[in-house]
Design an enzyme around this catalytic site. Structure first.
Site, PDB file in Angstrom:
ATOM      1  N   TYR A   1     -10.223  14.740  -6.165  1.00  0.00           N
ATOM      2  CA  TYR A   1      -9.964  13.623  -7.547  1.00  0.00           C
ATOM      3  C   TYR A   1      -8.734  15.256  -7.572  1.00  0.00           C
ATOM      4  CZ  TYR A   1      -8.327  11.726 -11.060  1.00  0.00           C
ATOM      5  OH  TYR A   1      -7.283  10.840 -11.987  1.00  0.00           O
ATOM      6  N   ASN A   2      -9.788  16.381  -7.846  1.00  0.00           N
ATOM      7  CA  ASN A   2      -8.157  17.567  -8.931  1.00  0.00           C
ATOM      8  C   ASN A   2      -7.524  18.623  -7.999  1.00  0.00           C
ATOM      9  OD1 ASN A   2     -10.318  19.127  -7.846  1.00  0.00           O
ATOM     10  ND2 ASN A   2     -10.614  20.169  -9.979  1.00  0.00           N
ATOM     11  N   ALA A   3      -8.206  18.494  -6.291  1.00  0.00           N
ATOM     12  CA  ALA A   3      -7.310  18.708  -5.347  1.00  0.00           C
ATOM     13  C   ALA A   3      -6.073  17.542  -4.982  1.00  0.00           C
ATOM     14  CB  ALA A   3      -7.742  18.891  -4.124  1.00  0.00           C
TER      15      ALA A   3
ATOM     16  N   LYS B   1      -5.114  15.813  -7.608  1.00  0.00           N
ATOM     17  CA  LYS B   1      -4.053  15.744  -8.540  1.00  0.00           C
ATOM     18  C   LYS B   1      -3.132  17.089  -8.905  1.00  0.00           C
ATOM     19  CE  LYS B   1      -4.703  11.658  -9.669  1.00  0.00           C
ATOM     20  NZ  LYS B   1      -3.467  10.660  -9.741  1.00  0.00           N
TER      21      LYS B   1
ATOM     22  N   SER C   1      -3.747  14.068 -13.718  1.00  0.00           N
ATOM     23  CA  SER C   1      -3.788  14.277 -14.854  1.00  0.00           C
ATOM     24  C   SER C   1      -4.468  15.445 -15.494  1.00  0.00           C
ATOM     25  CB  SER C   1      -5.491  13.940 -13.752  1.00  0.00           C
ATOM     26  OG  SER C   1      -6.607  14.029 -14.220  1.00  0.00           O
TER      27      SER C   1
ATOM     28  N   ASP D   1       0.877  -1.151   0.333  1.00  0.00           N
ATOM     29  CA  ASP D   1       0.304  -0.289  -0.071  1.00  0.00           C
ATOM     30  C   ASP D   1       0.625   0.912   0.308  1.00  0.00           C
ATOM     31  OD1 ASP D   1      -1.075   2.340   0.418  1.00  0.00           O
ATOM     32  OD2 ASP D   1      -3.074   0.699   2.038  1.00  0.00           O
TER      33      ASP D   1
HETATM   34  N1  LIG Z   1      -8.182   6.647 -16.644  1.00  0.00           N
HETATM   35  C1  LIG Z   1      -8.115   7.845 -16.074  1.00  0.00           C
HETATM   36  O1  LIG Z   1      -9.129   8.540 -17.437  1.00  0.00           O
HETATM   37  C2  LIG Z   1      -7.229   8.457 -15.665  1.00  0.00           C
HETATM   38  C3  LIG Z   1      -7.179  10.355 -16.179  1.00  0.00           C
HETATM   39  C4  LIG Z   1      -6.551  11.561 -15.741  1.00  0.00           C
HETATM   40  C5  LIG Z   1      -5.312  10.889 -14.929  1.00  0.00           C
HETATM   41  N2  LIG Z   1      -5.080   9.358 -14.561  1.00  0.00           N
HETATM   42  C6  LIG Z   1      -4.441   8.745 -13.219  1.00  0.00           C
HETATM   43  O2  LIG Z   1      -4.071   7.394 -13.961  1.00  0.00           O
HETATM   44  C7  LIG Z   1      -3.868   6.998 -13.059  1.00  0.00           C
HETATM   45  C8  LIG Z   1      -3.524   4.816 -12.932  1.00  0.00           C
HETATM   46  O3  LIG Z   1      -5.272   5.416 -12.457  1.00  0.00           O
HETATM   47  P1  LIG Z   1      -6.259   3.901 -14.067  1.00  0.00           P
HETATM   48  O4  LIG Z   1      -7.000   4.796 -14.471  1.00  0.00           O
HETATM   49  O5  LIG Z   1      -5.283   2.959 -14.268  1.00  0.00           O
HETATM   50  O6  LIG Z   1      -6.848   3.455 -12.616  1.00  0.00           O
HETATM   51  P2  LIG Z   1      -7.274   1.990 -12.216  1.00  0.00           P
HETATM   52  O7  LIG Z   1      -7.182   0.969 -13.144  1.00  0.00           O
HETATM   53  O8  LIG Z   1      -8.317   2.311 -11.146  1.00  0.00           O
HETATM   54  O9  LIG Z   1      -5.749   1.925 -11.049  1.00  0.00           O
HETATM   55  C9  LIG Z   1      -5.140   2.489 -10.039  1.00  0.00           C
HETATM   56  C10 LIG Z   1      -3.753   0.939  -9.415  1.00  0.00           C
HETATM   57  O10 LIG Z   1      -3.651   1.798  -8.264  1.00  0.00           O
HETATM   58  C11 LIG Z   1      -3.296   0.720  -7.593  1.00  0.00           C
HETATM   59  N3  LIG Z   1      -3.758   1.418  -5.889  1.00  0.00           N
HETATM   60  C12 LIG Z   1      -4.992   1.829  -5.286  1.00  0.00           C
HETATM   61  N4  LIG Z   1      -4.845   2.920  -4.234  1.00  0.00           N
HETATM   62  C13 LIG Z   1      -3.067   1.553  -4.078  1.00  0.00           C
HETATM   63  C14 LIG Z   1      -2.516   2.665  -2.760  1.00  0.00           C
HETATM   64  N5  LIG Z   1      -3.899   2.521  -1.642  1.00  0.00           N
HETATM   65  N6  LIG Z   1      -1.645   1.254  -2.421  1.00  0.00           N
HETATM   66  C15 LIG Z   1      -0.729   0.390  -3.570  1.00  0.00           C
HETATM   67  N7  LIG Z   1      -1.980   0.864  -4.807  1.00  0.00           N
HETATM   68  C16 LIG Z   1      -3.002   0.979  -5.324  1.00  0.00           C
HETATM   69  C17 LIG Z   1      -4.801   0.003  -8.078  1.00  0.00           C
HETATM   70  O11 LIG Z   1      -4.280  -1.337  -7.355  1.00  0.00           O
HETATM   71  P3  LIG Z   1      -4.893  -1.920  -6.349  1.00  0.00           P
HETATM   72  O12 LIG Z   1      -6.329  -1.888  -6.033  1.00  0.00           O
HETATM   73  O13 LIG Z   1      -4.766  -3.610  -6.687  1.00  0.00           O
HETATM   74  O14 LIG Z   1      -3.689  -1.389  -4.891  1.00  0.00           O
HETATM   75  C18 LIG Z   1      -4.524  -0.060  -9.860  1.00  0.00           C
HETATM   76  O15 LIG Z   1      -3.349  -1.002 -10.130  1.00  0.00           O
HETATM   77  C19 LIG Z   1      -4.190   7.437 -11.561  1.00  0.00           C
HETATM   78  O16 LIG Z   1      -3.134   8.027 -10.454  1.00  0.00           O
HETATM   79  C20 LIG Z   1      -5.437   8.510 -11.705  1.00  0.00           C
HETATM   80  O17 LIG Z   1      -5.438   9.564 -11.232  1.00  0.00           O
HETATM   81  C21 LIG Z   1      -6.491   8.214 -14.702  1.00  0.00           C
HETATM   82  C1  LIG Z   2     -11.271  20.964  -9.296  1.00  0.00           C
HETATM   83  O1  LIG Z   2     -12.514  21.563  -9.055  1.00  0.00           O
HETATM   84  C2  LIG Z   2     -13.554  22.233  -8.870  1.00  0.00           C
HETATM   85  C3  LIG Z   2     -14.597  22.694  -9.140  1.00  0.00           C
HETATM   86  O2  LIG Z   2     -15.137  21.057  -9.016  1.00  0.00           O
HETATM   87  C4  LIG Z   2     -12.354  24.163  -8.847  1.00  0.00           C
HETATM   88  O3  LIG Z   2     -13.814  24.350  -8.271  1.00  0.00           O
HETATM   89  C5  LIG Z   2     -11.997  24.002  -8.857  1.00  0.00           C
HETATM   90  O4  LIG Z   2     -10.889  24.618  -9.249  1.00  0.00           O
HETATM   91  C6  LIG Z   2     -10.576  22.757  -9.708  1.00  0.00           C
HETATM   92  N1  LIG Z   2      -9.035  22.943  -8.948  1.00  0.00           N
HETATM   93  C7  LIG Z   2      -8.316  22.637 -10.332  1.00  0.00           C
HETATM   94  C8  LIG Z   2      -6.881  22.752  -9.932  1.00  0.00           C
HETATM   95  O5  LIG Z   2      -8.754  23.011 -11.794  1.00  0.00           O
END
Ligand SMILES: NC(=O)c1ccc[n+]([C@@H]2O[C@H](COP(=O)([O-])OP(=O)(O)OC[C@H]3O[C@@H](n4cnc5c(N)ncnc54)[C@H](OP(=O)(O)O)[C@@H]3O)[C@@H](O)[C@H]2O)c1
Ligand SMILES: *[C@@H]1O[C@H](CO)[C@@H](O)[C@H](O)[C@H]1NC(C)=O
Ligand SMILES: *[C@@H]1O[C@H](CO)[C@@H](O)[C@H](O)[C@H]1NC(C)=O
Length: 365
Positions: free
Chosen positions: A198-200, A202, A185, A106
């Site tokens: 989430y966006n915070a 990221k 992201s 984790d």
């Molecule tokens: N898909 C999109 O549209 C998108 C867009 C922008 C950014 N992202 C970013 O891309 C990254 C990967 O996401 P994904 O889209 O591929 O989603 P996903 O399929 O849900 O993959 C997330 C991965 O993170 C692991 N994980 C979650 N919590 C964890 C923890 N506490 N310790 C270790 N591993 C952990 C999960 O594995 P386990 O559950 O087995 O731990 C899984 O392998 C994320 O950072 C996400 O924010 C995704």
């Molecule tokens: C995240 O989303 C909120 C609204 O949902 C917005 O007010 C905020 O500015 C966003 N943050 C960033 C870094 O874009």
């Protein structure tokens, strides 16, 4: 005193104007030249390189593992679900990785993060890339949250879960003059409703790694991945729900994605790995999200309005789907989703027992 501040303010405004009027126009042709003729020739050869990927059990991390494997890299795969990781490891070996280490952990725990880095270096003797990719998602309005403390988890995984492995990996990355890759992201820059947590997280990640890049200079390269919507367990709808529990909510997912397309994860990873090998600073994909960042920067009010229109349901007092989802349904845009999302999405199962007895060296080959 006022004069003193005014002097600096004028100086800063003039410098900024020089950057816009002189530096940017001059640098564009240079950048295009470098991008077209120099960088492609400097693609890093990944054969025998050691790459640690967090969040490798599904989605983007899993696909990145396969593409690194195809280039001949040795892998250390980290996530909590051990069985899923073992499947990914087997497939990665089949795709050409000479050696794969499975490290259930984790990453929101500093100690476990330290142990996976140590186990990787102990096994392979070095570390060339760290891909800090593990993350969790949530789509619900702040208003609807009924268990606020459950949302700590997002910062713990998305922010601290990137920072901890980075901290322990950095000395090894410096030694190998390696690379740091982080999955931020588009949401880190562009405000979209229902993703405040989430966006915070990221945005925190984005700012952290931009600062780190400045601190590290050329010692360790920093590539920030900023995907838009891409097929994964997240976009299948998995995330923290308003009540704090983790569940799959396709309905909310549809409302959130609305008019936006969802990219194929293998396409993203192909573009991403190419950018990583070239040492790009940012990788934004699908490319339609690039102009969106510009709009968010230059005209935030336009985006604000678009969000209100797309996501608000208030037209009939909270009833009925938001406009974005209705457009998606009316146009049948969902048919164009990548196959994995359309076909009755399956989320890989959790392990039965306790996960993560930390960097225990499991199946190495
Ligand atoms: N898909 C999109 O549209 C998108 C867009 C922008 C950014 N992202 C970013 O891309 C990254 C990967 O996401 P994904 O889209 O591929 O989603 P996903 O399929 O849900 O993959 C997330 C991965 O993170 C692991 N994980 C979650 N919590 C964890 C923890 N506490 N310790 C270790 N591993 C952990 C999960 O594995 P386990 O559950 O087995 O731990 C899984 O392998 C994320 O950072 C996400 O924010 C995704
Ligand atoms: C995240 O989303 C909120 C609204 O949902 C917005 O007010 C905020 O500015 C966003 N943050 C960033 C870094 O874009
Ligand atoms: C809120 O969520 C946390 C973390 O998931 C959990 O420990 C706690 O029991 C939940 N509280 C309530 C009232 O459901």
């Amino acid at each position: 005193m006022d004069l003193y501040l005014m002097f600096h303010s004028v100086l800063m405004h003039v410098s900024a104007a020089m950057v816009v009027l002189v530096y940017i126009p001059l640098s564009i042709p240079v950048k295009i030249f470098l991008w077209a003729f120099v960088k492609p020739l400097r693609r890093e050869n990944l054969r025998g390189k050691v790459v640690l990927i967090t969040g490798a059990s599904s989605g983007i991390g899993e696909e990145l593992a396969y593409q690194y494997a195809a280039q001949g890299a040795c892998l250390a795969l980290v996530a909590r679900r051990k069985k899923a990781l073992e499947d990914v490891a087997a497939a990665a070996r089949e795709r050409g990785s000479p050696s794969v280490l499975v490290l259930p952990a984790d990453v929101s725990d500093a100690d476990q993060s330290r142990r996976v880095v140590e186990a990787t270096v102990a096994h392979f003797g070095k570390l060339n890339h760290l891909v800090a990719n593990a993350g969790i998602w949530s789509i619900c309005s702040f208003d609807d949250v009924t268990n606020i403390t459950a949302f700590h988890k997002m910062m713990d995984v998305n922010f601290w879960g990137s920072v901890y492995p980075t901290y322990y990996a950095l000395p090894h990355l410096k030694a190998s003059r390696g690379k740091l890759v982080v999955s931020s992201s588009v949401a880190g820059t562009v405000a979209t409703s229902r993703m405040s947590f989430y966006n915070a997280t990221k945005a925190a990640q984005l700012r952290f790694y931009e600062t780190l890049r400045a601190e590290l200079g050329s010692e360790v390269g920093v590539t920030i991945l900023a995907p838009g919507y891409v097929e994964s367990e997240m976009t299948k709808g998995k995330g923290i729900q308003s009540g704090g529990q983790i569940a799959v909510n396709e309905e909310a997912r549809d409302e959130q994605i609305g008019v936006f397309p969802v990219g194929r994860v293998d396409d993203l990873c192909e573009v991403a790995l190419d950018g990583i090998r070239r040492g790009d600073w940012y990788i934004t994909w699908p490319s339609l999200f690039r102009p969106l960042k510009l709009v968010a920067f230059l005209a935030p009010e336009v985006l604000h309005l678009a969000c209100q229109v797309m996501y608000s349901t208030s037209s009939s007092k909270g009833k009925g789907a938001p406009l974005g989802k209705r457009i998606m349904e009316a146009t049948g845009a969902k048919r164009l989703f990548p196959e994995g999302l359309r076909r009755n999405p399956v989320i890989k199962t959790e392990d039965d027992g306790e996960c993560c007895d930390h960097g225990k060296q499991d199946s190495a080959t």
